[in-house]
Design a protein around this motif. Structure first.
Motif, mmCIF file in Angstrom:
data_model
loop_
_atom_site.group_PDB
_atom_site.id
_atom_site.type_symbol
_atom_site.label_atom_id
_atom_site.label_comp_id
_atom_site.label_asym_id
_atom_site.label_seq_id
_atom_site.Cartn_x
_atom_site.Cartn_y
_atom_site.Cartn_z
ATOM 1 N N ASP A 126 42.243 35.938 33.652
ATOM 2 C CA ASP A 126 43.223 37.021 33.744
ATOM 3 C C ASP A 126 43.789 37.315 32.359
ATOM 4 O OD1 ASP A 126 44.890 34.818 33.316
ATOM 5 O OD2 ASP A 126 45.340 34.598 35.447
ATOM 6 N N SER A 127 45.053 37.735 32.287
ATOM 7 C CA SER A 127 45.640 38.103 30.999
ATOM 8 C C SER A 127 45.780 36.920 30.049
ATOM 9 C CB SER A 127 47.009 38.757 31.212
ATOM 10 O OG SER A 127 47.871 37.899 31.942
ATOM 11 N N GLU A 130 42.560 37.641 28.273
ATOM 12 C CA GLU A 130 42.133 39.014 27.998
ATOM 13 C C GLU A 130 42.094 39.285 26.497
ATOM 14 O OE1 GLU A 130 44.776 42.007 29.470
ATOM 15 O OE2 GLU A 130 46.503 41.228 28.386
ATOM 16 N N ASP A 158 39.416 49.195 27.512
ATOM 17 C CA ASP A 158 40.225 48.144 28.116
ATOM 18 C C ASP A 158 41.690 48.498 27.943
ATOM 19 O OD1 ASP A 158 40.847 45.810 29.434
ATOM 20 O OD2 ASP A 158 39.689 44.503 28.117
ATOM 21 N N THR A 160 43.893 46.341 26.729
ATOM 22 C CA THR A 160 44.460 45.467 25.712
ATOM 23 C C THR A 160 43.681 45.587 24.416
ATOM 24 O OG1 THR A 160 45.179 43.188 25.272
ATOM 25 C CG2 THR A 160 43.021 43.470 26.281
ATOM 26 N N GLY A 318 38.002 38.970 30.796
ATOM 27 C CA GLY A 318 39.409 38.884 31.173
ATOM 28 C C GLY A 318 39.885 40.165 31.829
ATOM 29 N N LEU A 319 40.547 40.045 32.999
ATOM 30 C CA LEU A 319 41.111 41.196 33.702
ATOM 31 C C LEU A 319 42.597 40.944 33.946
ATOM 32 C CD1 LEU A 319 38.482 42.205 36.427
ATOM 33 C CD2 LEU A 319 39.119 43.478 34.384
ATOM 34 N N ARG A 320 43.444 41.749 33.340
ATOM 35 C CA ARG A 320 44.890 41.581 33.474
ATOM 36 C C ARG A 320 45.324 41.710 34.937
ATOM 37 N NH1 ARG A 320 48.748 45.150 29.714
ATOM 38 N NH2 ARG A 320 47.552 43.937 28.174
#
Length: 488
Positions: A126-127, A130, A158, A160, A318-320
């Motif tokens: 996750d974040s 990320e 993305d 980020t 990575g997926l927030r």
């Protein structure tokens, strides 16, 4: 809304809460089986943050005193190593497998071949990870030891800013993920994202700040595009550039330029019928500043990768805000085909922070446990001849009555993750224990190693990665000596 109006609302709301706290019954209000509580005025007016970190000092001292890194001159990948080089990690469990080896033995066998083939490692999270955070440090350490170059997987857009490259994409790219804005076709790269470009964008509005500081709406006119572009500046050199894409209903075209000189480096047609393709781009040279121009009907574009010919590569997925369960929407057959084509031999799954605030009782804990059980099974089924490593949830704090304290179920979430990881033949790295357990994130926050919500700073990431790297290398060391890591 005017700034003074916002300020007035904040002051009025605070005053109303303070008045309510003065008259709230000390025994609270009972409605049926529910109890309605309110923060006492003493806690509202107590602006001091209480210290809940007394029991973590010894852990912090140990982490600060540890000598990170290893003497590379004393270690050779294909030689028998001295068992004293690495001490056994207190935070790492590498369980025995049914075949008599351990969870990581398959990965270690492939790792020994990294001088003649490219071994990929997928880092899902996750974040916390990320933008290539954490992953980039692991990549550098493993490539220094086992060879390799490049930054691995690069999404075309993305939310980020990445740490390993800079990216600028044209506005006509549409990003779909297994977590937000899901694709109707259900086709994603292993990390759960897919991209398409369009040749027209409708009129829309966006928020902005006016000259007087107020929030205003700005109209964004409809636009048309003749192509879709991505500009990249990579911070590590590479040997091979690749495009990951899906089935093309009609041929599309990609041109790659050196963005500094505008030299055309490659021109390819995207016309495959396969749902997942890894196309090696025939670049004339390998500059780190690149421009990609796509024309024609958009197929599924999964992303780019920048790799060595042989060695080790880490891909950051990575997926927030993601808890990991969205990856279950990728079919087992597609995931297996993708991981085989990419030659992934280790998957690292690092989730848990986003579910922590919502796990409040045994029922919700059991739901999370079952979700992670399915997730770990999903990857074990997709790559039976490779390895899976689960990184457990780290400590996360919340504000409670004038102080900060860990969420009450963090350790239980860690226990559930560990239980189902070992059940499914996965190795397990205990971040919660590494940090020092309950309220440890507050001590890490004091040191500047993490925020109270559990996100690591640069120094915090360095500490975590060093501990993880040394733990994996300790198991690899035992594998080289004994032919198996013997498990714990």
């Amino acid at each position: 809304m005017k700034r003074f109006q916002v300020f007035a609302i904040i002051i009025l709301t605070g005053a109303m809460l303070l008045v309510a706290s003065c008259f709230w019954p000390k025994d609270n209000i009972v409605v049926g089986e529910r109890i309605i509580r309110f923060i006492p005025k003493e806690e509202i007016l107590d602006f001091k943050v209480k210290d809940n970190t007394q029991n973590v000092d010894s852990v912090i001292a140990m982490l600060e005193s540890r000598a990170y890194g290893i003497n590379e001159k004393a270690i050779r990948r294909n030689s028998i190593l001295d068992e004293s080089v690495f001490s056994e990690s207190d935070y790492f469990v590498n369980p025995k497998s049914d075949g008599g080896g351990t969870a990581l033995d398959n990965f270690f066998r492939y790792l020994q071949k990294s001088d003649s083939s490219l071994i990929r490692i997928g880092h899902f999270g996750d974040s916390q990870i990320e933008g290539d955070r954490i992953t980039s440090l692991l990549r550098i350490m493993f490539q220094d030891k086992f060879g390799g170059s490049g930054v691995g997987y690069v999404p075309l857009d993305d939310v980020t800013s990445p740490v390993s490259y800079t990216r600028s994409s044209s506005p006509n790219w549409v990003r779909y993920t297994v977590f937000h804005n899901r694709s109707a076709k259900g086709l994603y790269c292993p990390g759960g994202t897919v991209f398409r470009y369009r040749f027209a964008t409708p009129e829309s509005t966006r928020d902005s700040i006016g000259s007087n500081g107020d929030t205003i709406k700005i109209k964004v006119p409809a636009c048309s595009y003749s192509n879709a572009t991505v500009f990249l500046k990579l911070f590590r050199g590479y040997s091979v550039a690749k495009l990951w894409y899906g089935k093309a209903t009609e041929p599309a075209e990609l041109k790659v330029y050196n963005s500094k000189t505008n030299e055309l480096l490659a021109e390819v047609v995207l016309d495959s019928d396969d749902p997942f393709n890894v196309m090696k781009l025939p670049l004339k040279s390998n500059p780190v500043t690149l421009k990609f121009v796509f024309t024609g009907p958009s197929p599924e574009i999964y992303g780019l990768s920048f790799d060595p010919v042989v060695g080790v590569q880490f891909d950051n997925y990575g997926l927030r805000g993601h808890s990991g369960d969205g990856l279950l929407t990728i079919s087992s057959d597609l995931l297996k085909a993708e991981l085989i084509k990419l030659n992934d031999k280790l998957v690292i799954l690092q989730f848990g922070g986003n579910v922590t605030p919502y796990v409040k009782n045994e029922a919700s804990l059991n739901n999370i446990k079952n979700s992670y059980d399915r997730l770990y099974q999903h990857f074990r089924k997709a790559m039976p001849d490779a390895s899976v490593l689960v990184i457990g949830v780290n400590d996360v704090a919340r504000s409670v009555g004038g102080t900060y304290a860990s969420y009450p179920m963090v350790s239980r979430i860690r226990d559930a993750q560990k239980e189902v990881a070992l059940k499914n033949g996965c190795a397990f790295f205990d971040l919660y224990q590494l940090m020092g357990g309950e309220n440890s994130v507050l001590a890490w926050n004091k040191k500047g190693w993490a925020s109270r919500d559990g996100h690591y700073s640069d120094k915090g990431r360095e500490i975590v990665v060093n501990e993880l790297y040394l733990a994996i290398m300790g198991e690899y060391n035992k594998f080289l000596i004994h032919g198996t890591t013997a498990g714990k």
